[in-house]
Design a protein around this motif. Structure first.
Motif, PDB file in Angstrom:
ATOM      1  N   ALA A   1       1.839  -3.682   3.260  1.00  0.00           N
ATOM      2  CA  ALA A   1       1.754  -2.283   3.718  1.00  0.00           C
ATOM      3  C   ALA A   1       0.327  -1.772   3.779  1.00  0.00           C
ATOM      4  O   ALA A   1       0.012  -0.901   4.576  1.00  0.00           O
ATOM      5  CB  ALA A   1       2.593  -1.389   2.803  1.00  0.00           C
ATOM      6  N   GLY A   2      -0.567  -2.291   2.942  1.00  0.00           N
ATOM      7  CA  GLY A   2      -1.938  -1.804   2.916  1.00  0.00           C
ATOM      8  C   GLY A   2      -2.900  -2.554   3.809  1.00  0.00           C
ATOM      9  O   GLY A   2      -4.117  -2.349   3.721  1.00  0.00           O
TER      10      GLY A   2
ATOM     11  N   CYS B   1      -9.578 -12.037  -4.336  1.00  0.00           N
ATOM     12  CA  CYS B   1      -9.521 -10.947  -5.319  1.00  0.00           C
ATOM     13  C   CYS B   1      -8.975  -9.674  -4.705  1.00  0.00           C
ATOM     14  O   CYS B   1      -8.211  -8.940  -5.336  1.00  0.00           O
ATOM     15  CB  CYS B   1     -10.910 -10.705  -5.900  1.00  0.00           C
ATOM     16  N   CYS B   2      -9.367  -9.395  -3.444  1.00  0.00           N
ATOM     17  CA  CYS B   2      -8.856  -8.192  -2.780  1.00  0.00           C
ATOM     18  C   CYS B   2      -7.359  -8.288  -2.566  1.00  0.00           C
ATOM     19  O   CYS B   2      -6.618  -7.330  -2.746  1.00  0.00           O
ATOM     20  CB  CYS B   2      -9.563  -7.994  -1.436  1.00  0.00           C
ATOM     21  N   LEU B   3      -6.883  -9.484  -2.179  1.00  0.00           N
ATOM     22  CA  LEU B   3      -5.451  -9.661  -1.971  1.00  0.00           C
ATOM     23  C   LEU B   3      -4.682  -9.560  -3.283  1.00  0.00           C
ATOM     24  O   LEU B   3      -3.543  -9.111  -3.322  1.00  0.00           O
ATOM     25  CB  LEU B   3      -5.193 -11.018  -1.317  1.00  0.00           C
ATOM     26  N   ALA B   4      -5.317 -10.008  -4.369  1.00  0.00           N
ATOM     27  CA  ALA B   4      -4.664  -9.897  -5.675  1.00  0.00           C
ATOM     28  C   ALA B   4      -4.424  -8.440  -6.033  1.00  0.00           C
ATOM     29  O   ALA B   4      -3.377  -8.076  -6.559  1.00  0.00           O
ATOM     30  CB  ALA B   4      -5.526 -10.570  -6.744  1.00  0.00           C
ATOM     31  N   LEU B   5      -5.406  -7.586  -5.738  1.00  0.00           N
ATOM     32  CA  LEU B   5      -5.223  -6.152  -5.977  1.00  0.00           C
ATOM     33  C   LEU B   5      -4.060  -5.607  -5.169  1.00  0.00           C
ATOM     34  O   LEU B   5      -3.240  -4.833  -5.659  1.00  0.00           O
ATOM     35  CB  LEU B   5      -6.506  -5.410  -5.593  1.00  0.00           C
ATOM     36  N   LEU B   6      -3.983  -6.021  -3.890  1.00  0.00           N
ATOM     37  CA  LEU B   6      -2.929  -5.520  -3.020  1.00  0.00           C
ATOM     38  C   LEU B   6      -1.562  -5.951  -3.521  1.00  0.00           C
ATOM     39  O   LEU B   6      -0.615  -5.169  -3.550  1.00  0.00           O
ATOM     40  CB  LEU B   6      -3.161  -6.043  -1.592  1.00  0.00           C
ATOM     41  N   ALA B   7      -1.447  -7.216  -3.942  1.00  0.00           N
ATOM     42  CA  ALA B   7      -0.153  -7.717  -4.361  1.00  0.00           C
ATOM     43  C   ALA B   7       0.312  -7.095  -5.664  1.00  0.00           C
ATOM     44  O   ALA B   7       1.507  -7.046  -5.949  1.00  0.00           O
ATOM     45  CB  ALA B   7      -0.216  -9.243  -4.504  1.00  0.00           C
ATOM     46  N   CYS B   8      -0.633  -6.611  -6.472  1.00  0.00           N
ATOM     47  CA  CYS B   8      -0.272  -6.045  -7.776  1.00  0.00           C
ATOM     48  C   CYS B   8       0.013  -4.560  -7.725  1.00  0.00           C
ATOM     49  O   CYS B   8       0.340  -3.958  -8.738  1.00  0.00           O
ATOM     50  CB  CYS B   8      -1.400  -6.314  -8.774  1.00  0.00           C
ATOM     51  N   ARG B   9      -0.118  -3.936  -6.578  1.00  0.00           N
ATOM     52  CA  ARG B   9       0.130  -2.494  -6.504  1.00  0.00           C
ATOM     53  C   ARG B   9       1.604  -2.201  -6.713  1.00  0.00           C
ATOM     54  O   ARG B   9       2.475  -2.842  -6.139  1.00  0.00           O
ATOM     55  CB  ARG B   9      -0.334  -1.972  -5.148  1.00  0.00           C
ATOM     56  N   PRO B  10       1.959  -1.223  -7.547  1.00  0.00           N
ATOM     57  CA  PRO B  10       3.369  -0.937  -7.829  1.00  0.00           C
ATOM     58  C   PRO B  10       4.063  -0.337  -6.618  1.00  0.00           C
ATOM     59  O   PRO B  10       3.487   0.381  -5.836  1.00  0.00           O
ATOM     60  CB  PRO B  10       3.300   0.079  -8.978  1.00  0.00           C
ATOM     61  N   ALA B  11       5.330  -0.655  -6.477  1.00  0.00           N
ATOM     62  CA  ALA B  11       6.129  -0.099  -5.377  1.00  0.00           C
ATOM     63  C   ALA B  11       6.411   1.365  -5.626  1.00  0.00           C
ATOM     64  O   ALA B  11       6.562   1.814  -6.763  1.00  0.00           O
ATOM     65  CB  ALA B  11       7.441  -0.878  -5.271  1.00  0.00           C
TER      66      ALA B  11
ATOM     67  N   VAL C   1     -14.253  -4.501  11.408  1.00  0.00           N
ATOM     68  CA  VAL C   1     -13.066  -5.337  11.273  1.00  0.00           C
ATOM     69  C   VAL C   1     -11.819  -4.529  11.586  1.00  0.00           C
ATOM     70  O   VAL C   1     -11.735  -3.339  11.258  1.00  0.00           O
ATOM     71  CB  VAL C   1     -12.968  -5.938   9.843  1.00  0.00           C
ATOM     72  N   LEU C   2     -10.886  -5.160  12.237  1.00  0.00           N
ATOM     73  CA  LEU C   2      -9.557  -4.607  12.485  1.00  0.00           C
ATOM     74  C   LEU C   2      -8.551  -5.475  11.756  1.00  0.00           C
ATOM     75  O   LEU C   2      -8.512  -6.697  11.940  1.00  0.00           O
ATOM     76  CB  LEU C   2      -9.239  -4.599  13.984  1.00  0.00           C
ATOM     77  N   SER C   3      -7.730  -4.855  10.894  1.00  0.00           N
ATOM     78  CA  SER C   3      -6.715  -5.568  10.116  1.00  0.00           C
ATOM     79  C   SER C   3      -5.342  -5.055  10.499  1.00  0.00           C
ATOM     80  O   SER C   3      -5.120  -3.837  10.572  1.00  0.00           O
ATOM     81  CB  SER C   3      -6.954  -5.366   8.613  1.00  0.00           C
ATOM     82  N   LEU C   4      -4.402  -5.978  10.721  1.00  0.00           N
ATOM     83  CA  LEU C   4      -3.041  -5.620  11.119  1.00  0.00           C
ATOM     84  C   LEU C   4      -2.027  -6.437  10.333  1.00  0.00           C
ATOM     85  O   LEU C   4      -2.219  -7.641  10.125  1.00  0.00           O
ATOM     86  CB  LEU C   4      -2.839  -5.872  12.618  1.00  0.00           C
ATOM     87  N   PRO C   5      -0.925  -5.810   9.907  1.00  0.00           N
ATOM     88  CA  PRO C   5       0.153  -6.576   9.265  1.00  0.00           C
ATOM     89  C   PRO C   5       0.964  -7.345  10.288  1.00  0.00           C
ATOM     90  O   PRO C   5       1.066  -6.949  11.448  1.00  0.00           O
ATOM     91  CB  PRO C   5       0.986  -5.476   8.591  1.00  0.00           C
ATOM     92  N   VAL C   6       1.528  -8.445   9.844  1.00  0.00           N
ATOM     93  CA  VAL C   6       2.411  -9.261  10.675  1.00  0.00           C
ATOM     94  C   VAL C   6       3.711  -9.449   9.908  1.00  0.00           C
ATOM     95  O   VAL C   6       3.720 -10.068   8.838  1.00  0.00           O
ATOM     96  CB  VAL C   6       1.780 -10.619  11.017  1.00  0.00           C
ATOM     97  N   GLY C   7       4.805  -8.896  10.437  1.00  0.00           N
ATOM     98  CA  GLY C   7       6.059  -8.936   9.695  1.00  0.00           C
ATOM     99  C   GLY C   7       5.939  -8.105   8.437  1.00  0.00           C
ATOM    100  O   GLY C   7       5.311  -7.051   8.416  1.00  0.00           O
ATOM    101  N   GLU C   8       6.549  -8.579   7.352  1.00  0.00           N
ATOM    102  CA  GLU C   8       6.505  -7.855   6.084  1.00  0.00           C
ATOM    103  C   GLU C   8       5.570  -8.492   5.067  1.00  0.00           C
ATOM    104  O   GLU C   8       5.286  -7.896   4.037  1.00  0.00           O
ATOM    105  CB  GLU C   8       7.913  -7.759   5.485  1.00  0.00           C
ATOM    106  N   ARG C   9       5.070  -9.695   5.359  1.00  0.00           N
ATOM    107  CA  ARG C   9       4.225 -10.378   4.377  1.00  0.00           C
ATOM    108  C   ARG C   9       2.944 -10.973   4.955  1.00  0.00           C
ATOM    109  O   ARG C   9       2.047 -11.322   4.208  1.00  0.00           O
ATOM    110  CB  ARG C   9       5.029 -11.499   3.683  1.00  0.00           C
ATOM    111  N   GLY C  10       2.855 -11.093   6.248  1.00  0.00           N
ATOM    112  CA  GLY C  10       1.665 -11.676   6.848  1.00  0.00           C
ATOM    113  C   GLY C  10       0.663 -10.637   7.302  1.00  0.00           C
ATOM    114  O   GLY C  10       0.941  -9.438   7.330  1.00  0.00           O
TER     115      GLY C  10
END
Length: 305
Positions: free
Chosen positions: A37-38, A14-24, A59-68
């Motif tokens: 990005a978030g 559900c949290c990822l769904a919120l992130l993916a739906c955020r407008p550019a 928790v530590l969260s980090l992006p990997v590339g542009e989608r991971g």
């Protein structure tokens, strides 16, 4: 916001769904921000209930590339088991990918209470996203071991020791609906197929009264991730008010081989004092036949950059 207090698959999806739906933010920049990005942030969370059960997790969260993305978490819980305090170390790791109209995640959580108790959970989730609706499937697997004394022995110094092994899968569904741009309703359900095996040996010491610890009902949400559920259901509503949000959730859990159900009502707010900081207080109550009504509360702080 994703938390690694076991990383329940439905909540994470559900949290990822919120992130993916955020407008550019196309009007502010010609370059479209990456899908992940978030996902660059650190978070600390503390919970406590009226039975003095506590949990402190980070928790530590980090992006990997542009989608991971990847996440690493650690902390400790202090639980009251059979009148004795038990401290458990928690270690978590997760990874995921945000696609076009879908996302997926895989998480592992290890809880270690020494020789007395160990638990490893694996959770996986896949979500398909529409313009206003998202649905997905969740998978789960648990492997837990517990050891303790079961009573007294007729032979002095020879106290029986019992070992329990709990193992099995879980499967569930989750979904959400954006009723309005500011109002979102979400729900998830899980069914678990845990199997418990018990072996009793001679007196070799022990680490406290076991008393079916691998299947006990949790006093509150603070210790819910350690309860052996047979099924669970969650219904929630989230309303956005400017940069803040308020959520209300109802959880209904059936604990394996325990009478009745365990019901929880909790409220969570998310307030952004600055664009990079978020404060999330939580307050609620869990009610079950074993522990009665137990109040709990907590607070989380997140810093993104």
């Amino acid at each position: 916001m994703t938390r690694l207090q076991r990383l329940p698959a439905g909540s994470l999806a559900c949290c990822l769904a919120l992130l993916a739906c955020r407008p550019a933010l196309a009007e502010e920049s010609r370059d479209t921000p990456p899908a992940n990005a978030g996902m660059r942030y650190v978070e600390a969370n503390v919970q406590r209930d009226a039975r003095h059960n506590t949990a402190a997790l980070g928790v530590l969260s980090l992006p990997v590339g542009e989608r991971g993305w990847v996440q690493f978490g650690s902390g400790q819980t202090r639980l009251d088991v059979a009148g004795a305090a038990r401290r458990v170390s928690v270690f978590s790791a997760a990874t995921g990918f945000i696609g076009d109209g879908w996302n997926a995640s895989l998480a592992a959580n290890r809880r270690n209470g020494g020789d007395a108790w160990r638990q490893t959970d694996w959770d996986a989730s896949v979500t398909w996203l529409g313009e206003r609706v998202g649905v997905g499937v969740d998978g789960h697997h648990r492997d837990a071991h517990g050891q303790g004394t079961t009573g007294t022995s007729l032979v002095p110094g020879d106290v029986p020791v019992e070992q329990q092994h709990l193992k099995g899968p879980g499967f569930g569904l989750h979904g959400h609906v954006h009723v309005t741009p500011a109002w979102r309703i979400y729900a998830s359900g899980m069914h678990y197929g845990y199997k418990l095996s018990t072996q009793q040996g001679g007196g070799s010491g022990g680490t406290g009264l076991l008393a079916g610890a691998l299947q006990r009902a949790s006093a509150s949400v603070v210790s819910r991730d350690e309860a052996a559920l047979s099924r669970s259901f969650k219904l929630g509503s989230r309303h956005q008010i400017g940069t803040a949000s308020v959520s209300a959730e109802v959880l209904v859990d059936k604990v394996q081989d325990e009478p009745g159900t365990v019901r929880t009502l909790q409220f969570t707010a998310a307030v952004e004092p600055t664009p990079r900081w978020t404060v999330m207080p939580t307050l609620g109550q869990t009610h079950g036949k074993t522990h009665g009504g137990v109040l709990f509360g907590g607070i989380g702080v997140t810093h993104a950059w």
